[in-house]
Design a protein around this motif. Structure first.
Motif, PDB file in Angstrom:
ATOM      1  N   GLY A 167       0.819  -1.209   0.000  1.00  0.00           N
ATOM      2  CA  GLY A 167       0.000   0.000   0.000  1.00  0.00           C
ATOM      3  C   GLY A 167       0.851   1.256   0.000  1.00  0.00           C
ATOM      4  O   GLY A 167       0.550   2.235   0.683  1.00  0.00           O
ATOM      5  N   ALA A 168       1.916   1.234  -0.797  1.00  0.00           N
ATOM      6  CA  ALA A 168       2.923   2.298  -0.759  1.00  0.00           C
ATOM      7  C   ALA A 168       2.519   3.567  -1.501  1.00  0.00           C
ATOM      8  O   ALA A 168       3.224   4.572  -1.418  1.00  0.00           O
ATOM      9  CB  ALA A 168       4.238   1.773  -1.335  1.00  0.00           C
ATOM     10  N   ASN A 169       1.407   3.548  -2.210  1.00  0.00           N
ATOM     11  CA  ASN A 169       1.083   4.691  -3.071  1.00  0.00           C
ATOM     12  C   ASN A 169       0.271   5.781  -2.383  1.00  0.00           C
ATOM     13  O   ASN A 169       0.061   6.857  -2.944  1.00  0.00           O
ATOM     14  CB  ASN A 169       0.315   4.219  -4.312  1.00  0.00           C
ATOM     15  CG  ASN A 169      -0.994   3.550  -3.960  1.00  0.00           C
ATOM     16  OD1 ASN A 169      -0.987   2.402  -3.524  1.00  0.00           O
ATOM     17  ND2 ASN A 169      -2.114   4.244  -4.130  1.00  0.00           N
ATOM     18  N   ALA A 170      -0.197   5.540  -1.153  1.00  0.00           N
ATOM     19  CA  ALA A 170      -1.055   6.540  -0.497  1.00  0.00           C
ATOM     20  C   ALA A 170      -0.891   6.484   1.016  1.00  0.00           C
ATOM     21  O   ALA A 170      -0.424   5.484   1.576  1.00  0.00           O
ATOM     22  CB  ALA A 170      -2.522   6.302  -0.866  1.00  0.00           C
ATOM     23  N   GLU A 211       4.051   7.941   2.805  1.00  0.00           N
ATOM     24  CA  GLU A 211       4.959   8.717   3.662  1.00  0.00           C
ATOM     25  C   GLU A 211       6.151   7.876   4.107  1.00  0.00           C
ATOM     26  O   GLU A 211       7.291   8.354   4.135  1.00  0.00           O
ATOM     27  CB  GLU A 211       4.210   9.259   4.880  1.00  0.00           C
ATOM     28  CG  GLU A 211       3.112  10.257   4.553  1.00  0.00           C
ATOM     29  CD  GLU A 211       3.631  11.552   3.915  1.00  0.00           C
ATOM     30  OE1 GLU A 211       4.824  11.861   4.072  1.00  0.00           O
ATOM     31  OE2 GLU A 211       2.825  12.248   3.262  1.00  0.00           O
ATOM     32  N   THR A 212       5.899   6.620   4.437  1.00  0.00           N
ATOM     33  CA  THR A 212       6.983   5.725   4.855  1.00  0.00           C
ATOM     34  C   THR A 212       7.929   5.454   3.699  1.00  0.00           C
ATOM     35  O   THR A 212       9.157   5.474   3.845  1.00  0.00           O
ATOM     36  CB  THR A 212       6.396   4.408   5.396  1.00  0.00           C
ATOM     37  OG1 THR A 212       5.597   4.688   6.552  1.00  0.00           O
ATOM     38  CG2 THR A 212       7.484   3.424   5.779  1.00  0.00           C
ATOM     39  N   THR A 213       7.377   5.227   2.523  1.00  0.00           N
ATOM     40  CA  THR A 213       8.192   4.983   1.319  1.00  0.00           C
ATOM     41  C   THR A 213       9.057   6.188   1.000  1.00  0.00           C
ATOM     42  O   THR A 213      10.259   6.051   0.732  1.00  0.00           O
ATOM     43  CB  THR A 213       7.273   4.659   0.126  1.00  0.00           C
ATOM     44  OG1 THR A 213       6.552   3.461   0.405  1.00  0.00           O
ATOM     45  CG2 THR A 213       8.068   4.486  -1.158  1.00  0.00           C
ATOM     46  N   LYS A 214       8.453   7.362   1.024  1.00  0.00           N
ATOM     47  CA  LYS A 214       9.180   8.599   0.703  1.00  0.00           C
ATOM     48  C   LYS A 214      10.350   8.813   1.670  1.00  0.00           C
ATOM     49  O   LYS A 214      11.466   9.151   1.246  1.00  0.00           O
ATOM     50  CB  LYS A 214       8.211   9.789   0.767  1.00  0.00           C
ATOM     51  CG  LYS A 214       8.834  11.124   0.395  1.00  0.00           C
ATOM     52  CD  LYS A 214       7.767  12.184   0.167  1.00  0.00           C
ATOM     53  CE  LYS A 214       6.968  12.490   1.408  1.00  0.00           C
ATOM     54  NZ  LYS A 214       6.045  13.649   1.229  1.00  0.00           N
ATOM     55  N   ALA A 228       2.514   8.028  -7.639  1.00  0.00           N
ATOM     56  CA  ALA A 228       3.175   8.217  -6.346  1.00  0.00           C
ATOM     57  C   ALA A 228       4.694   8.174  -6.507  1.00  0.00           C
ATOM     58  O   ALA A 228       5.421   8.974  -5.905  1.00  0.00           O
ATOM     59  CB  ALA A 228       2.720   7.136  -5.367  1.00  0.00           C
ATOM     60  N   LYS A 229       5.150   7.254  -7.334  1.00  0.00           N
ATOM     61  CA  LYS A 229       6.592   7.143  -7.610  1.00  0.00           C
ATOM     62  C   LYS A 229       7.123   8.439  -8.229  1.00  0.00           C
ATOM     63  O   LYS A 229       8.181   8.946  -7.832  1.00  0.00           O
ATOM     64  CB  LYS A 229       6.840   5.964  -8.540  1.00  0.00           C
ATOM     65  CG  LYS A 229       8.307   5.757  -8.913  1.00  0.00           C
ATOM     66  CD  LYS A 229       8.450   4.559  -9.857  1.00  0.00           C
ATOM     67  CE  LYS A 229       9.885   4.392 -10.317  1.00  0.00           C
ATOM     68  NZ  LYS A 229      10.035   3.247 -11.256  1.00  0.00           N
ATOM     69  N   LYS A 230       6.363   9.009  -9.175  1.00  0.00           N
ATOM     70  CA  LYS A 230       6.768  10.268  -9.815  1.00  0.00           C
ATOM     71  C   LYS A 230       6.848  11.398  -8.799  1.00  0.00           C
ATOM     72  O   LYS A 230       7.754  12.237  -8.861  1.00  0.00           O
ATOM     73  CB  LYS A 230       5.784  10.631 -10.931  1.00  0.00           C
ATOM     74  CG  LYS A 230       5.917   9.771 -12.181  1.00  0.00           C
ATOM     75  CD  LYS A 230       4.872  10.160 -13.223  1.00  0.00           C
ATOM     76  CE  LYS A 230       4.973   9.276 -14.466  1.00  0.00           C
ATOM     77  NZ  LYS A 230       3.898   9.591 -15.448  1.00  0.00           N
ATOM     78  N   GLU A 231       5.899  11.436  -7.863  1.00  0.00           N
ATOM     79  CA  GLU A 231       5.909  12.488  -6.830  1.00  0.00           C
ATOM     80  C   GLU A 231       7.156  12.403  -5.973  1.00  0.00           C
ATOM     81  O   GLU A 231       7.761  13.414  -5.619  1.00  0.00           O
ATOM     82  CB  GLU A 231       4.661  12.355  -5.952  1.00  0.00           C
ATOM     83  CG  GLU A 231       3.378  12.808  -6.624  1.00  0.00           C
ATOM     84  CD  GLU A 231       2.182  12.715  -5.682  1.00  0.00           C
ATOM     85  OE1 GLU A 231       2.349  13.041  -4.479  1.00  0.00           O
ATOM     86  OE2 GLU A 231       1.095  12.296  -6.134  1.00  0.00           O
ATOM     87  N   ILE A 232       7.557  11.180  -5.628  1.00  0.00           N
ATOM     88  CA  ILE A 232       8.760  11.000  -4.816  1.00  0.00           C
ATOM     89  C   ILE A 232      10.002  11.368  -5.609  1.00  0.00           C
ATOM     90  O   ILE A 232      10.919  12.033  -5.098  1.00  0.00           O
ATOM     91  CB  ILE A 232       8.851   9.547  -4.297  1.00  0.00           C
ATOM     92  CG1 ILE A 232       7.705   9.275  -3.318  1.00  0.00           C
ATOM     93  CG2 ILE A 232      10.204   9.296  -3.608  1.00  0.00           C
ATOM     94  CD1 ILE A 232       7.588   7.820  -2.887  1.00  0.00           C
TER      95      ILE A 232
END
Length: 297
Positions: free
Chosen positions: A16-19, A24-27, A49-53
């Motif tokens: 659930g890494a996209n939201a 936040e944890t992934t980033k 989400a990947k693009k945002e990071i």
């Protein structure tokens, strides 16, 4: 060892890494030099989400692998793809979740919340145990529970709520199951002398898209609870403490230390008596193995 060095070069999976908390944890972990595998059901949302990071951190090491926790075959395919590309896993963050939707079942016939929040992660952890044991130091499994673990019990006579659906009780059961799993996993790992640590966390009352299914009295209460809530970024601090705190020995429950554990700085917190029932946890483990067709530890 500094926090940054602790994560540098680590291989991490976040479901659930996209939201929300997962994003936040992934980033954060990507910023500290970890390679993060984003396990997500919707790859288009995950790509965004990947693009945002990457906008903030162009050097972030991120890999997307499809993971639908509502389909056990998808969980198995995710594990197979991961194992084909990585020999070890340092940190598994069982983060993805669903909160109080209308009644529904997974593709395998499980009540949605029990299937997605708990059973999918139970299977995933077992499938990745070998990779976790291959980690050189301090491998960890982080399981996301909730204050809602106090809302009910494990209803062994009707685990899938086929007799009468109560979405609040079903959510409470799923999050109690996640917590009992984290405790039982830690006991079993220590019994086998594995160095892997199992730690449970909860984010307090964090403002994420989990609330989208609320209605009735729960929705009416939101304005009154809102002053005590916290952002997803703040809520993710419990996961990050569980990942980074070297004083933890495994078997802890991490959550906010403020008013009623709704918000605040993360700390080791208490859980209810049912969550610590070792006999019930052992039974839940055995039932779960049969449901998802895996045996481990």
């Amino acid at each position: 060892m500094s926090k940054a060095k602790h994560l540098l070069g680590k291989i991490v999976i976040v479901t659930g890494a996209n939201a929300g908390l997962g994003f936040e944890t992934t980033k954060y972990m990507a910023a500290k030099g970890a390679e993060v595998i984003m396990g997500c059901r919707d790859l288009s949302k995950a790509e965004q989400a990947k693009k945002e990071i990457l906008k903030v951190n162009p050097k972030a090491k991120l890999k997307l692998i499809k993971l639908d926790l509502a389909h056990l075959d998808s969980v198995r395919r995710f594990a197979e793809e991961f194992k084909a590309n990585y020999k070890y896993l340092d940190i598994l963050v069982n983060n993805a979740g669903l909160m109080m939707p209308p009644y529904g079942t997974t593709k395998d016939g499980f009540e949605l919340q029990f299937g997605i929040n708990y059973l999918g992660h139970f299977l995933l952890t077992g499938l990745l145990l070998e990779q976790l044991t291959n980690s050189t130091i301090d491998a960890r499994v982080i399981s996301l529970s909730s204050l809602a673990h106090q809302w009910g019990d494990i209803y062994f006579d009707d685990l899938q709520f086929e007799k009468k659906y109560d979405k609040q009780k079903a959510y409470g059961q799923s999050k109690l199951a996640c917590l009992m799993f984290a405790y039982e996993l830690d006991r079993r790992l220590k019994n086998k002398d594995y160095s892997i640590k199992s730690i449970a966390v909860h984010p307090g009352v964090s403002r994420t898209n989990l609330f989208r299914h609320l209605n009735g009295i729960m929705k009416i209460l939101i304005p009154f609870v809102y002053p005590f809530t916290q952002s997803a970024k703040r809520g993710a601090q419990s996961e990050l403490k569980a990942i980074e705190d070297h004083t933890l020995s495994g078997g802890e429950f991490i959550g906010p230390s403020g008013f009623k554990q709704f918000s605040g700085k993360p700390a080791v917190v208490s859980s209810n008596s049912i969550s610590k029932d070792k006999k019930k946890a052992k039974h839940l483990w055995e039932v779960s193995e049969k449901l998802v067709k895996i045996e481990y530890l």
